[in-house]
Write an enzyme that holds these catalytic residues in place. Structure first.
Site, PDB file in Angstrom:
ATOM      1  N   ARG A  82       0.857  -1.187   0.000  1.00 53.43           N
ATOM      2  CA  ARG A  82       0.000   0.000   0.000  1.00 53.43           C
ATOM      3  C   ARG A  82       0.891   1.235   0.000  1.00 53.43           C
ATOM      4  O   ARG A  82       1.855   1.312   0.766  1.00 53.43           O
ATOM      5  CB  ARG A  82      -0.909  -0.019   1.225  1.00 53.43           C
ATOM      6  CG  ARG A  82      -2.066   0.956   1.161  1.00 53.43           C
ATOM      7  CD  ARG A  82      -2.992   0.782   2.346  1.00 53.43           C
ATOM      8  NE  ARG A  82      -3.728  -0.473   2.286  1.00 53.43           N
ATOM      9  CZ  ARG A  82      -4.139  -1.148   3.358  1.00 53.43           C
ATOM     10  NH1 ARG A  82      -3.863  -0.698   4.571  1.00 53.43           N
ATOM     11  NH2 ARG A  82      -4.823  -2.263   3.216  1.00 53.43           N
ATOM     12  N   ARG A 151      -2.788   6.306   9.610  1.00 56.00           N
ATOM     13  CA  ARG A 151      -2.779   5.827   8.224  1.00 56.00           C
ATOM     14  C   ARG A 151      -2.860   7.015   7.250  1.00 56.00           C
ATOM     15  O   ARG A 151      -2.810   8.178   7.649  1.00 56.00           O
ATOM     16  CB  ARG A 151      -3.961   4.875   8.001  1.00 56.00           C
ATOM     17  CG  ARG A 151      -3.967   3.643   8.935  1.00 56.00           C
ATOM     18  CD  ARG A 151      -2.955   2.608   8.520  1.00 56.00           C
ATOM     19  NE  ARG A 151      -3.040   1.394   9.330  1.00 56.00           N
ATOM     20  CZ  ARG A 151      -3.815   0.339   9.049  1.00 56.00           C
ATOM     21  NH1 ARG A 151      -4.614   0.360   7.995  1.00 56.00           N
ATOM     22  NH2 ARG A 151      -3.782  -0.732   9.818  1.00 56.00           N
ATOM     23  N   LYS A 218      -4.745   0.846  14.615  1.00 55.12           N
ATOM     24  CA  LYS A 218      -4.632   1.856  13.557  1.00 55.12           C
ATOM     25  C   LYS A 218      -5.419   3.117  13.922  1.00 55.12           C
ATOM     26  O   LYS A 218      -6.350   3.080  14.722  1.00 55.12           O
ATOM     27  CB  LYS A 218      -5.153   1.279  12.244  1.00 55.12           C
ATOM     28  CG  LYS A 218      -6.601   0.821  12.298  1.00 55.12           C
ATOM     29  CD  LYS A 218      -6.959   0.059  11.030  1.00 55.12           C
ATOM     30  CE  LYS A 218      -8.358  -0.544  11.133  1.00 55.12           C
ATOM     31  NZ  LYS A 218      -8.706  -1.375   9.975  1.00 55.12           N
ATOM     32  N   LYS A 220      -7.090   6.776  12.006  1.00 54.38           N
ATOM     33  CA  LYS A 220      -7.454   7.326  10.709  1.00 54.38           C
ATOM     34  C   LYS A 220      -7.935   8.766  10.840  1.00 54.38           C
ATOM     35  O   LYS A 220      -8.725   9.081  11.734  1.00 54.38           O
ATOM     36  CB  LYS A 220      -8.527   6.461  10.046  1.00 54.38           C
ATOM     37  CG  LYS A 220      -8.057   5.032   9.773  1.00 54.38           C
ATOM     38  CD  LYS A 220      -9.140   4.184   9.131  1.00 54.38           C
ATOM     39  CE  LYS A 220      -8.606   2.792   8.800  1.00 54.38           C
ATOM     40  NZ  LYS A 220      -9.654   1.941   8.158  1.00 54.38           N
ATOM     41  N   CYS A 439     -14.778  -3.969  -0.982  1.00 54.07           N
ATOM     42  CA  CYS A 439     -13.394  -4.262  -0.623  1.00 54.07           C
ATOM     43  C   CYS A 439     -12.850  -5.346  -1.553  1.00 54.07           C
ATOM     44  O   CYS A 439     -13.566  -5.923  -2.357  1.00 54.07           O
ATOM     45  CB  CYS A 439     -13.306  -4.694   0.833  1.00 54.07           C
ATOM     46  SG  CYS A 439     -14.016  -6.333   1.147  1.00 54.07           S
ATOM     47  N   CYS A 445      -7.413 -11.485   0.328  1.00 51.68           N
ATOM     48  CA  CYS A 445      -7.518 -11.055   1.727  1.00 51.68           C
ATOM     49  C   CYS A 445      -7.728 -12.265   2.631  1.00 51.68           C
ATOM     50  O   CYS A 445      -8.699 -13.018   2.474  1.00 51.68           O
ATOM     51  CB  CYS A 445      -8.661 -10.062   1.899  1.00 51.68           C
ATOM     52  SG  CYS A 445      -8.844  -9.520   3.624  1.00 51.68           S
ATOM     53  N   CYS A 484     -15.927  -9.212   4.926  1.00 49.14           N
ATOM     54  CA  CYS A 484     -15.872  -9.477   6.365  1.00 49.14           C
ATOM     55  C   CYS A 484     -16.318  -8.221   7.089  1.00 49.14           C
ATOM     56  O   CYS A 484     -16.530  -7.173   6.456  1.00 49.14           O
ATOM     57  CB  CYS A 484     -14.461  -9.897   6.790  1.00 49.14           C
ATOM     58  SG  CYS A 484     -13.313  -8.516   7.003  1.00 49.14           S
ATOM     59  N   CYS A 488     -13.578  -2.214   5.626  1.00 52.11           N
ATOM     60  CA  CYS A 488     -12.686  -1.493   4.708  1.00 52.11           C
ATOM     61  C   CYS A 488     -13.415  -0.622   3.689  1.00 52.11           C
ATOM     62  O   CYS A 488     -12.870   0.375   3.253  1.00 52.11           O
ATOM     63  CB  CYS A 488     -11.771  -2.479   3.991  1.00 52.11           C
ATOM     64  SG  CYS A 488     -10.551  -3.235   5.080  1.00 52.11           S
TER      65      CYS A 488
END
Length: 574
Positions: A82, A151, A218, A220, A439, A445, A484, A488
């Site tokens: 990424r 991120r 994480k 954001k 996603c 994934c 899931c 995302c």
């Protein structure tokens, strides 16, 4: 005021990831040794955890798992990279290098993420260092694209507000730079930088913001410019809503505590929306972001990772406690929040002339996947445009691409290439398709329970028959799908959403706000395609007939009693 002694960091033994981080010597671990191990194409789990901080996830092709197992071969390990691009902005030169790397070392495709970053799939372990080094040579980086740090910082790419966008984008870059990890491990491992003396032994402070164990999870950040909420600012840990007076940026309203992820069957986990806590001046946002990050560093849950996001820290201790703690660390106080208004959170496709006199073209990209397919050479077309383009490219929060700042002298040539390669703004598609996101999910994934990117287009094919019959082809309805519940593609903010439960089965949600200001609610659990179509058909027809003037689908299904409104993530499961 909340007494400080009444609030303590959560107890409990640190999770295994916390041990990995503290023992890693600021993200070094044994990455150099394991990357050079010729016996396997994969990494041990401890090193895979550290690799995320460097911008990569180890994956394997799940379509090949059973066959390789029968052949007694290890999984088909590959790595997703990424690339950080604050505000989604990249130069044509950077675009060309990333395109070349995708073909040379990746699987020949690129993906625009919902955080306005580039994603490259299919990189083998042996090619990771060459790929990352080349990315850095273009003045981009993969550092902190993943991991327990801040991120990629999002910002509004709307070209019709280009002057404000430019200023907001500058602040997004400043936030990204300020909150980037300071460890030299990245330069040592990937860029052949000089090895630093053991920082654990010397006690050298290499992470003034994060400390040696970084964040619990994480983090954001996004900046929005009303009336567009395309960044879904309320879904972010920390959000800034630009406030304008007479076309001039005077500051930002601040939102805290948003986040999309949850765990199936665990009601202690839930998506949440950020709450507005006040207003600050532009020059104050870097200080405010740093102090917010340090509060999460000090008080976030380091024992149970699924409850470690900032939203749970705030919900556990209370918003009033957080504001008091923030003010104390800042040494100044937020002003009262200012009025603002959002009217959409999607992209505006097609040609738009900016206030600087230059042109911007937003192209529709299905699920953000940039590749050539039969009859549609999207990747080749964008590559050819990049060869002559003198402006920039902007990755949108809805996984589309804007060819931005095209001077009048170059517009005709860009139009010729758009026509030659059949690039499209999606106007011939339904508004439902243009309002969709998904996603990656299978096959790469490792968390995916069901398909998303590969299945979403065919589901929309079938739903388009329904909306055409109902006369809704041009009505925007936000529809999202993930493999899931980790969130995302921000599924909890879809007016219609599907979250994977098992192969071919999804939980179906409805009722989010059209402007990203209300979470949806589960309507049916564990259903397949036949039941999805059978469920939505009468609802869509009823919406077509009974909706009020200007009423959006998410509002209608609440008014019609299909679901109740979710007023907070804490009652999302009710």
């Amino acid at each position: 005021m909340v007494k400080k002694e009444a609030v303590k960091p959560i107890g409990g033994p640190p999770s295994d990831v916390e041990h990995i981080k503290i023992n890693s010597n600021y993200l070094r671990g044994a990455l150099v040794e394991t990357l050079n191990n010729p016996i396997t194409g994969g990494l041990p789990e401890d090193e895979n955890r550290l690799l995320k901080f460097h911008g990569s996830y180890m994956q394997d092709d799940r379509d090949l798992r059973n066959e390789r197992e029968r052949q007694k071969l290890e999984p088909a390990f590959q790595f997703m990279l990424r690339i950080v691009a604050p505000g989604g902005v990249a130069t044509p030169a950077q675009w060309l290098v990333i395109d070349e790397l995708a073909h040379k070392y990746g699987n020949g495709t690129l993906r625009v993420t919902t955080r306005q970053a580039f994603q490259m799939h299919g990189v083998l372990k042996w090619n990771l260092k060459k790929t990352i080094k080349t990315i850095n040579d273009t003045l981009l980086t993969t550092l902190a694209a993943c991991g327990d740090v801040n991120r990629n910082v999002m910002s509004n790419p709307n070209p019709y507000q280009s002057e404000v966008h430019g200023e907001v984008y500058d602040w997004a870059r400043k936030l990204s730079d300020h909150l980037a990890p300071r460890t030299k491990a990245y330069h040592e491992i990937w860029l052949d930088g000089e090895k630093v003396v053991d920082t654990q032994a010397t006690g050298a402070e290499v992470e003034p913001i994060y400390g040696p164990v970084y964040l619990p999870r994480k983090f954001k950040i996004a900046l929005a410019v009303p009336p567009s909420n395309d960044v879904d600012v309320f879904s972010q840990d920390l959000g800034f809503i630009a406030i304008l007076e007479e076309g001039r940026l005077i500051g930002f309203n601040v939102t805290v505590g948003g986040g999309m992820g949850m765990t199936h069957g665990d009601t202690s986990t839930y998506p949440q929306l950020g709450r507005v806590i006040g207003f600050c001046r532009p020059e104050q946002i870097v200080d405010l972001a740093e102090k917010t990050v340090t509060i999460q560093r000090d008080y976030g849950n380091r024992s149970v990772r699924k409850n470690a996001r900032f939203k749970y820290t705030i919900d556990r201790h209370g918003l009033e406690w957080f504001v008091d703690e923030l003010h104390e660390r800042l040494g100044w106080q937020l002003e009262a929040a200012r009025e603002f208004h959002f009217d959409h959170n999607g992209d505006r496709y097609g040609w738009v002339k900016g206030s600087n006199g230059k042109w911007n073209l937003t192209l529709y990209v299905q699920s953000g996947r940039i590749h050539d397919q039969e009859g549609y050479a999207l990747m080749t077309g964008l590559r050819e445009i990049a060869k002559l383009h003198t402006g920039d490219f902007r990755l949108t929060p809805n996984q589309n691409v804007t060819i931005a700042n095209i001077p009048n002298a170059k517009k005709r040539k860009v139009v010729e290439l758009v026509e030659k390669y059949g690039l499209t703004d999606g106007q011939h598609f339904s508004a439902l398709r243009r309002s969709s996101m998904s996603c990656v999910a299978l096959p790469t994934c490792g968390l995916a329970m069901a398909e998303a990117e590969r299945y979403m287009p065919s589901l929309i094919d079938k739903l388009e028959l329904v909306i055409d019959e109902a006369g809704l082809r041009d009505k925007e309805i936000i529809i999202r799908m993930t493999g899931c519940p980790n969130g995302c593609a921000r599924p909890a903010l879809g007016e219609i959403s599907f979250i994977g439960k098992s192969p071919g089965k999804y939980n179906m949600y409805m009722g989010a706000g059209f402007t990203g200001d209300r979470l949806n609610k589960i309507y049916k659990e564990n259903i397949g395609e036949q039941e999805i179509i059978g469920t939505l058909t009468p609802i869509l027809h009823r919406y077509a007939k009974e909706r009020e003037q200007g009423e959006h689908f998410g509002d209608f299904v609440i008014r019609a009693g299909y679901v109740t409104a979710t007023t907070s993530g804490t009652n999302f499961h009710n």
